[in-house]
Scaffold this motif. Structure first.
Motif, PDB file in Angstrom:
ATOM      1  N   PRO A 654       0.842  -1.257   0.060  1.00  0.00           N
ATOM      2  CA  PRO A 654      -0.093  -0.167  -0.038  1.00  0.00           C
ATOM      3  C   PRO A 654       0.770   1.119   0.041  1.00  0.00           C
ATOM      4  CG  PRO A 654       0.017  -1.192   2.015  1.00  0.00           C
ATOM      5  CD  PRO A 654       0.812  -2.032   1.212  1.00  0.00           C
ATOM      6  N   ILE A 655       1.227   1.702  -1.278  1.00  0.00           N
ATOM      7  CA  ILE A 655       2.058   2.604  -1.211  1.00  0.00           C
ATOM      8  C   ILE A 655       1.370   4.131  -1.939  1.00  0.00           C
ATOM      9  CG2 ILE A 655       4.341   3.758  -2.453  1.00  0.00           C
ATOM     10  CD1 ILE A 655       5.388   0.677  -2.089  1.00  0.00           C
ATOM     11  N   VAL A 682       7.874   8.897 -13.501  1.00  0.00           N
ATOM     12  CA  VAL A 682       6.616   9.639 -13.340  1.00  0.00           C
ATOM     13  C   VAL A 682       5.550   8.759 -14.161  1.00  0.00           C
ATOM     14  CG1 VAL A 682       5.491  11.829 -13.900  1.00  0.00           C
ATOM     15  CG2 VAL A 682       7.801  11.940 -13.387  1.00  0.00           C
ATOM     16  N   GLY A 683       5.757   8.325 -15.349  1.00  0.00           N
ATOM     17  CA  GLY A 683       4.945   7.424 -16.019  1.00  0.00           C
ATOM     18  C   GLY A 683       4.351   6.176 -15.248  1.00  0.00           C
ATOM     19  N   LEU A 684       5.327   5.586 -14.580  1.00  0.00           N
ATOM     20  CA  LEU A 684       5.163   4.446 -13.755  1.00  0.00           C
ATOM     21  C   LEU A 684       4.214   4.749 -12.577  1.00  0.00           C
ATOM     22  CD1 LEU A 684       5.865   1.402 -13.059  1.00  0.00           C
ATOM     23  CD2 LEU A 684       7.844   2.490 -11.570  1.00  0.00           C
ATOM     24  N   SER A 687       0.600   5.317 -13.933  1.00  0.00           N
ATOM     25  CA  SER A 687      -0.265   4.154 -14.324  1.00  0.00           C
ATOM     26  C   SER A 687      -0.454   3.219 -13.108  1.00  0.00           C
ATOM     27  CB  SER A 687       0.753   3.494 -15.379  1.00  0.00           C
ATOM     28  OG  SER A 687       1.798   3.043 -14.605  1.00  0.00           O
ATOM     29  N   LEU A 688       0.309   3.531 -12.141  1.00  0.00           N
ATOM     30  CA  LEU A 688       0.027   2.661 -10.693  1.00  0.00           C
ATOM     31  C   LEU A 688      -0.964   3.361  -9.936  1.00  0.00           C
ATOM     32  CD1 LEU A 688       3.352   0.963  -9.938  1.00  0.00           C
ATOM     33  CD2 LEU A 688       1.480  -0.154 -10.756  1.00  0.00           C
ATOM     34  N   GLY A 689      -1.272   4.709 -10.325  1.00  0.00           N
ATOM     35  CA  GLY A 689      -2.253   5.408  -9.214  1.00  0.00           C
ATOM     36  C   GLY A 689      -1.609   6.059  -8.086  1.00  0.00           C
ATOM     37  N   LEU A 690      -0.135   6.257  -8.455  1.00  0.00           N
ATOM     38  CA  LEU A 690       0.654   6.818  -7.325  1.00  0.00           C
ATOM     39  C   LEU A 690       1.151   8.393  -7.550  1.00  0.00           C
ATOM     40  CD1 LEU A 690       3.159   3.783  -6.699  1.00  0.00           C
ATOM     41  CD2 LEU A 690       0.909   4.129  -5.745  1.00  0.00           C
ATOM     42  N   GLU A 691       1.271   9.027  -6.561  1.00  0.00           N
ATOM     43  CA  GLU A 691       1.752  10.433  -6.841  1.00  0.00           C
ATOM     44  C   GLU A 691       3.377   9.949  -7.270  1.00  0.00           C
ATOM     45  OE1 GLU A 691       1.378  12.588  -3.450  1.00  0.00           O
ATOM     46  OE2 GLU A 691      -0.496  13.691  -3.930  1.00  0.00           O
TER      47      GLU A 691
END
Lengths: 740, 86
Positions: A654-655, A682-684, A687-691
């Motif tokens: 949970p990040i 940034v793209g990663l 796409s993972l829904g992270l900031e």
């Protein structure tokens, strides 16, 4: 004489003859015959007078005899009453004719003999065992018990016809004491035969008269082999004359001897015994016997030897432990001093051992340690020592080395040996080692210094990438001393609460305002600060990071609460956490409690961790993260892209955010590689829904590039250096006032 | 103790029961001395029957009497019974 007178005379003579005949018959002889004794002689010798006188003597004699008999009877009565045995005389019908006092006491409750005399035994004696034996066939013997006493009775039939005695004489003796002694003797015999100690009894000439089973078992001799021999049979030849003289001196003077002795047993082996020899004397003080008690202490001796070994060796590897190693080191120093020679100490610490132990379990770790011990032993000369002094720490003492280079050559061999893979249950494991080397006398002249300096040199290897060796030098020592000084000062600063936080704003480029801040630890000294890269590693190493981390959380959340109370809209404060903190039990609970204390919701706090911490134990990290996440706490991966990356955890844990390391920001937009990495990160995240949060922005060009990559959150000198709490508050207030 | 005096009674030629009566008379006369052990009575007889009757009667009277064969008959020695001697 008239015929009548003659007739009367003849009648008188006949009368006399008849009476004399009667008396003589009573006396036991023949009647008188007229032809043998004429009338004249008859009258002359006065036979009646003679026989009457003789009768007087017979009566006197009978009286004497009766008196003697009465006396004898009284004597016998007194004797019978006085004797210890009980006596009963019974007639044919079992009626008591006579009995003595002891019989009255034992069988008739001590009544007067006259009360039972003339009464049937069965009526007055309740002892059926005695009455059942009547009448005896010849002589009968019985043993019976009455009122807790044991009796032995001999019943003898006397007089009468065969098989039907006229009387029965019953003689009873009290055998209670004899029975007790017999029982006692049986007990002694049992004890003698079954005791674990060997017992040998010899006579006054020291010839064996008795041995027990244990003695035979211990010595291997049979009883018949030993009887008649002397204990010299067991002489081992290991004791000198003085030993035996002292033994016999003690036996003679004190009556006993105790000590350890080596004896030779039947199969020729020599065994250690604990032996006690005691003398037995008769009432006159003369020695009658010797009693020797032996205990086989072979096992005890072996245990002692084993315990002695264990006291000086590591149980797992059977290598010398620190105690024995120190002893050997002291001996080596003494020898080197005498011979003016030198020796080397190699402090070997295994690399990655802890990881293997933690992840695969202690049983694997133990197997590895045993294999390491085996490999190390294989490399050494007989005179050298290798010991295990800690969990994964070994020390090699290489004596009489020709030069320091020889020590380094040995270290090379050790590094090579431990670099070779270890095989365990289809797994191939790699550990390697770091070795610190000291050489006597250059690097120390006492055991403590030599070990300490080798340890210091070993740490230098650890710091510089492990898997190698390093020879101690005094500059290293100085560095260590400095580090120690710094650690002490840091400890004092922590205790005194002198560490402070500075806050670097995190800016939302889209919103165009400060949305959060990263709390950064500062250690003020004089007019400046101790650089964090200098004291943070020390804090980690000394574990001071744990109290420091707790202080950071308290200060940062208090500051945020203060700002929010002032109406300043800061979303969260971000703090850095080390692996040591994360894996300390209660870490998450502590943060949650502190949030509650400040009245702040969980999302007001962000915890930053590096990838390396995650990789150490992803499972444990996951549990901590889940707990934090349940309370809304944000989690960010710091220095993303610089560590060991395993993208798997990004989706699993949970990040909330990835912090792009400043090293990738520094050269953008000029460096196409860094641009590609920054864009990818940034793209990663996206796409993972992270900031994605970029660090170290110093120029507008960097900001433009990052905006183009899609990164919204940034921090760096372009916006603000880390600020004191007061300055940060002022900065926020100013921002609010301008509405930007 | 002094040796007891010996009183010899020679009744050879006499036969029982005269022998017995003469022996009894002699024993009666010397009863006290005999009992005290002060004298013994020795009867010389040639009547075989006397060797039975005299000792038997003497025994009943509390004396010891022993008979032995001699050349001219028998010698019966009468003395205090053994157990009565001091």
């Amino acid at each position: 004489m008239s015929s009548q007178a003659a007739q009367d005379h003849q009648d008188a003579l006949r009368y006399i003859r008849a009476k004399v005949d009667q008396l003589l018959t009573l006396m036991g002889t023949l009647p008188l015959r007229p032809e043998e004794l004429d009338d004249a002689t008859l009258l002359e010798i006065d036979p009646i007078g003679i026989v009457a006188d003789a009768f007087a003597q017979v009566i006197a004699h009978l009286n004497d005899t009766n008196r003697a008999l009465a006396t004898a009877r009284d004597e016998i009565r007194a004797i019978l009453d006085a004797m210890g045995a009980g006596l009963l005389v019974l007639d044919q019908g079992g009626v008591i004719e006579d009995l003595n006092r002891q019989a009255c006491n034992w069988f008739f409750g001590g009544v007067d003999a006259n009360e039972v005399r003339a009464r049937p035994l069965r009526d007055v004696c309740t002892c059926c065992q005695l009455t059942a034996a009547l009448p005896p066939q010849g002589t009968a013997e019985r043993e019976f018990t009455l009122d807790a006493r044991h009796f032995h009775a001999v019943l003898t039939g006397i007089g009468g016809q065969a098989g039907q005695p006229e009387k029965t004489v019953v003689l009873v003796t009290d055998i209670t004491r004899r029975k007790a002694i017999e029982a006692e003797l049986r007990l002694y015999a049992e004890t003698f035969n079954h005791t674990a100690e060997g017992i040998l009894i010899s006579d006054h000439e020291n010839r064996v008269v008795q041995v027990n089973e244990a003695f035979c078992r211990i010595t291997g001799y049979s009883r018949t082999e030993l009887i008649g021999r002397t204990p010299r049979t067991f002489k081992s030849g290991l004791h000198n004359k003085a030993f035996y003289e002292a033994m016999w001196c003690s036996i003679r003077e004190r009556g006993h001897w105790q000590g350890e002795i080596f004896d030779r047993v039947r199969n020729g082996n020599i065994i250690p015994l604990l032996q006690t020899i005691s003398v037995v004397r008769d009432p006159g003080g003369r020695i009658t016997h010797y009693i020797s008690v032996i205990t086989d202490i072979t096992a005890l001796k072996e245990t002692q030897t084993r315990l002695d070994f264990l006291a000086h060796h590591d149980v797992l590897t059977e290598l010398p432990n620190r105690l024995l190693l120190n002893d050997r080191l002291e001996q080596a120093i003494a020898r080197a001093q005498r011979e003016h020679s030198s020796f080397a100490v190699l402090f070997v610490d295994l690399d990655r051992f802890k990881t293997i132990n933690d992840s695969l379990g202690h049983h694997v770790g133990d197997r590895i340690l045993m294999e390491v011990a085996k490999r190390l032993r294989g490399l050494l000369r007989r005179a050298d020592t290798v010991g295990r002094v800690g969990g994964d720490e070994f020390v090699i003492l290489a004596e009489r080395i020709a030069s320091p280079e020889a020590a380094e050559h040995l270290a090379d061999k050790v590094v090579d040996a431990l670099r070779r893979p270890f095989h365990h249950a289809d797994r191939v494991l790699h550990i390697g080692c770091s070795i610190g080397i000291t050489v006597y006398p250059d690097d120390g002249v006492d055991a403590i210094t030599l070990l300490k300096n080798a340890d210091t040199a070993m740490y230098r290897v650890k710091e510089t990438g492990r898997d190698g060796h390093f020879r101690f030098n005094h500059e290293l020592s100085a560095a260590v001393d400095e580090k120690l000084t710094l650690e002490n000062a840091l400890r004092q600063a922590v205790d005194a609460g002198r560490l402070v936080l500075h806050y670097q704003p995190i800016v939302d480029l889209a919103a165009g305002r400060i949305v959060a801040a990263e709390a950064l630890l500062r250690w003020p000294v004089g007019n400046g600060f101790v650089p964090p890269d200098k004291f943070i590693p020390i804090a980690e190493e000394s574990k001071l990071i744990i109290p420091i981390g707790a202080q950071v959380a308290v200060m940062a959340l208090a500051q945020l609460a203060k700002l929010r109370a002032l109406g300043l809209p800061l979303e969260y404060v971000s703090i850095n956490a080390s692996g040591l903190q994360i894996f300390t039990p209660g870490f998450a609970a502590g943060l949650i409690a502190e949030l509650a204390r400040q009245g702040l919701p969980g999302h007001c706090l962000q915890v930053e961790l590096t990838e390396n911490v995650l990789m150490r134990d992803m499972h444990a990290c996951g549990a901590v993260f889940e707990e934090l996440r349940r309370h809304g706490v944000r989690i960010a991966i710091d220095d993303f892209g610089t560590g060991y990356s395993s993208l798997a955890y990004l989706s699993r844990l949970p990040i909330d955010a990835l912090k792009l390391d400043r090293s990738f920001v520094r050269d953008i937009p000029g460096d196409p590689n860094d641009c590609a990495i920054a864009r990818a990160v940034v793209g990663l995240a996206d796409s993972l829904g992270l900031e994605a949060i970029a660090e170290g922005i110093e120029t507008a060009a960097q900001e433009t590039a990052l905006l183009n990559f899609g990164c919204r959150k940034v921090q760096g000198f372009l916006y603000s250096r880390p600020l004191t709490p007061e300055m940060f508050t002022a900065r926020l207030q100013a921002e609010c006032a301008t509405g930007t | 103790m002094d040796e007891p005096k010996t009183i010899t009674l020679d009744i050879r030629g006499q036969i029982c029961p005269s022998c017995l009566l003469l022996a009894l008379r002699e024993a009666n006369r010397n009863a006290e001395a005999l009992r005290a052990g002060a004298c013994d009575v020795v009867v010389l007889t040639d009547d075989h029957q006397a060797t039975t009757t005299i000792p038997a009667a003497m025994g009943k009277m509390g004396f010891a009497a022993t008979a032995e064969r001699i050349v001219q008959g028998y010698r019966i020695h009468i003395r205090r019974a053994r157990e009565e001697r001091g």
